[in-house]
Structures are given as structure tokens and as C-alpha cells.
Design an enzyme around this catalytic site. Structure first.
Site, PDB file in Angstrom:
ATOM      1  CB  ALA A 267      63.970  90.736  10.342  1.00  0.00           C
ATOM      2  CG  HIS A 268      63.232  88.417  14.758  1.00  0.00           C
ATOM      3  ND1 HIS A 268      63.486  87.120  15.108  1.00  0.00           N
ATOM      4  CD2 HIS A 268      64.442  88.952  14.461  1.00  0.00           C
ATOM      5  CE1 HIS A 268      64.775  86.886  15.044  1.00  0.00           C
ATOM      6  NE2 HIS A 268      65.375  87.981  14.656  1.00  0.00           N
ATOM      7  CG  ASN A 269      62.290  91.546  18.418  1.00  0.00           C
ATOM      8  OD1 ASN A 269      62.595  90.364  18.188  1.00  0.00           O
ATOM      9  ND2 ASN A 269      61.448  91.888  19.378  1.00  0.00           N
TER      10      ASN A 269
END
Length: 347
Positions: free
Chosen positions: A244-246
């Protein structure tokens, strides 16, 4: 680019390449790599697991790659080295008939933006799209139907197999291998709720993938919401993995199939996550953590070691009985506490 040709090496050449001690004819030629059971007289085989020692005396191979302590029963030449499995890895690359096979140049059906930069000795396959400002490094292979988005960069000697999608603003390092169907840089799962419905949060970051990274088929690495999602050097990611993001993954870590990592979690270097492992968001795993398959991690891990959760498979009847007892644990704990208090009050 190399064309598809049969591989042939003398045992002397292989011993020199692997820095192995050769016991046998250095001029003997081999043309293939096979298992102990399947190898023929023109093949080289390997023994990396003592479980398979029983098959060694009957192998028909021309030579075997083996630890010095385990090769005495070999009926063929031996290439002795301390880590036969590592030697096998190098042999597999030598005998790979598709290694480097791709026609140099840009296929007529590919669409390449005028502002894109294509390096030397690059292969861009049919129906590829290279968008504005993209940079393709020297020696890259971009497989059929792949897309490299605007202002993205693919490092030298990387290979994108057919139908890989690299979104805009993504950086992929050198010698990367991206397998078919993987998607790098799609929007992260970011939405704000107002009590009635969802409002999309634009994902303004990117993805940075280090050198020597391999990403399996149909895996997804989402772009950062603010800042970048970062995959370190020499990270190995299996198929159907969701990052997922980051998220940040440290150097030399390995993720088996169907791992899912929620947003903003940091995984250290030299970590290994077994198949189906789930990591909750905003966690930190220190360096050297191993998580066994199908485990769920909901808290940060600050000490290296092996971690597990869940219950292994058992006969269904036993599992059902244990499930009932699990539901009763809270009440049993309360009853035990009352009994202990009563016992302590007894003179």
C-alpha cells in the site's frame, strides 16, 4: 542482444566460474541443468539438501554440484563448493535459454513520445507505450504491451515482461525484473468519509524501486499519498503481493506470495514474510524479522527473530471442539480467578 542458442560449457569452465574444486575431467562438456533424478549424461545436477543424498548414487548426470562432505557416493564428476544452492543459482542463469533474448530496437507498433529518452541496446516490444518524459536505460527490455508512464525512469539492464504497467512519476532501479501483470504506481487506497459517502484523496507521491529488485506477476505497489512508497535494493517480491501507499521495504528483504502490507508500514532490511502474511498499517518491523506464512501482525516488532500467529490445520472435528472452547475462555478465566480468590481467603 543474444539469440536463442543451446548452452554448452566444459566442467573446467564451470568450476572456474563458480570457484569450485573439480574432481573429474575438465574437458567434459555439459549442455543442460537438471535434478538428480532427471539428469542425463549431458547434464549437470546439484545436491543442496541432504534429504536427497539417497538419490545421488543413481544419478546419470555428467557432474554434480555438491558440498565437499556429501559427494563421496557420486558416480560422476564433482564440482565441490561450500554453498551448492548458491552455485545452482548461478548455473541456472548460465543455462537460461531466454536470457537476454530480445530483438534490439523499437517495434513499429510501439508508441514512444517524442520527449521520451531511449538508451542504447534497448528492446521495446509490440504495442508498448512510452509516455512523455520517460527514460529507458541502456540494455532494457520492455515486453509487449507494457506501459511506462510520463516522467518515469527504468534503470539500465532492467526487464519488463509483457503487460507490465508503470504509472507516471515512478523510478525503477537497475537490473530490475518486473513480471507480467504487475502494476507499479497505481493510486493508494485513500478516501475521506463525511458520514454519508467517500471522497477521494489524490495520491500525490510516487514509487521508488531500488536496484536488483524482482517483482512477481500481478503484484501491486501503490504510489504514496504524500511522499513516496520505497522498495529498497535487492528486494524480492513474489506474485500477487499488495504493497500500500507509503510503505517502505528495507534492502534484501523477501516477500512471498499474497503478502499484504497496509499503508505507511515500514519493514526493515533482511526481513522475510511468508505467504499470505498480513501487516496492519503504520507499523515498524526492525531488521532481521521473519514472519511465518498466514500470520497477522497488528503491532510493531522491535526485536529480530521468527514470529507466528494463527492455528495450523487439524482434523475438522478437533478444530470445531477447540473453537467452542475458545469462545468459553473468557468465562473460564473469570471462574478461575474467583476460585483463586476463594482459595486465598481460606485460612
Amino acid at each position: 542482444m543474444k539469440t536463442l542458442t543451446p548452452c554448452a560449457f566444459t566442467l573446467g569452465e564451470l568450476a572456474e566460474r563458480l570457484k569450485a574444486r573439480l574432481v573429474g575431467d575438465s574437458d567434459r562438456r555439459v549442455t543442460g541443468l537438471a535434478t538428480l533424478l532427471d539428469a542425463g549424461p549431458n547434464d549437470i545436477t546439484f545436491l543442496a539438501n541432504k534429504t536427497y543424498l539417497k538419490y545421488l548414487p543413481d544419478t546419470r548426470a555428467a557432474a554434480v554440484l555438491v558440498h565437499p562432505a556429501h559427494g563421496t557416493d557420486a558416480p560422476c564428476a564433482r564440482l565441490e563448493l561450500e554453498n551448492p544452492y548458491l552455485g545452482y543459482a548461478e548455473l541456472s542463469r548460465l543455462f537460461d535459454p531466454l536470457a537476454g533474448q530480445a530483438p534490439e530496437g523499437v517495434h513499429p507498433s510501439a508508441v514512444v513520445a517524442e520527449s521520451a529518452r531511449i538508451g542504447e541496446h534497448v528492446s521495446v516490444g509490440p504495442q508498448c507505450v512510452i509516455e512523455a518524459g520517460a527514460v529507458i536505460g541502456d540494455g532494457c527490455v520492455i515486453g509487449a504491451g507494457s506501459i511506462v508512464g510520463a516522467d518515469s525512469e527504468i534503470g539500465a539492464d532492467s526487464r519488463l515482461h509483457a503487460n507490465v504497467t508503470v504509472y507516471h512519476g515512478v523510478s525503477v532501479g537497475r537490473r530490475a525484473i518486473l513480471h507480467s501483470g504487475c502494476v507499479i504506481g497505481a493510486d493508494g487506497f485513500g478516501f475521506a468519509h463525511d458520514g454519508q459517502g467517500w471522497h477521494k484523496i489524490a495520491q500525490l507521491g510516487g514509487v521508488i524501486v531500488g536496484d536488483d529488485v524482482e517483482i512477481g506477476s500481478c503484484s501491486s505497489i501503490d504510489r504514496g499519498a504524500l511522499g513516496d512508497t520505497v522498495i529498497g535494493n535487492d528486494v524480492k517480491i513474489d506474485s500477487q503481493v499488495q504493497i500500500a501507499h507509503n510503505v517502505q521495504i528495507g534492502d534484501h528483504s523477501a516477500l512471498a506470495g499474497c503478502v499484504g502490507i497496509a499503508g505507511s508500514t515500514r519493514v526493515g532490511s533482511h526481513c522475510m514474510l511468508g505467504g499470505g502474511v498480513g501487516l496492519s498499517g503504520h507499523l515498524t518491523l526492525c531488521d532481521g524479522v521473519q514472519v511465518t506464512g498466514m500470520s497477522l501482525v497488528t503491532n510493531s516488532i522491535h526485536e529480530p527473530g521468527v514470529y507466528s500467529s494463527g492455528t495450523g490445520a487439524m482434523p475438522n472435528g478437533l478444530w470445531r471442539k477447540n473453537a467452542v472452547r475458545f469462545k468459553q475462555l473468557d468465562e473460564l478465566a473469570k471462574r478461575l480467578s474467583r476460585l483463586e480468590r476463594g482459595a486465598s481467603d481460606t485460612p
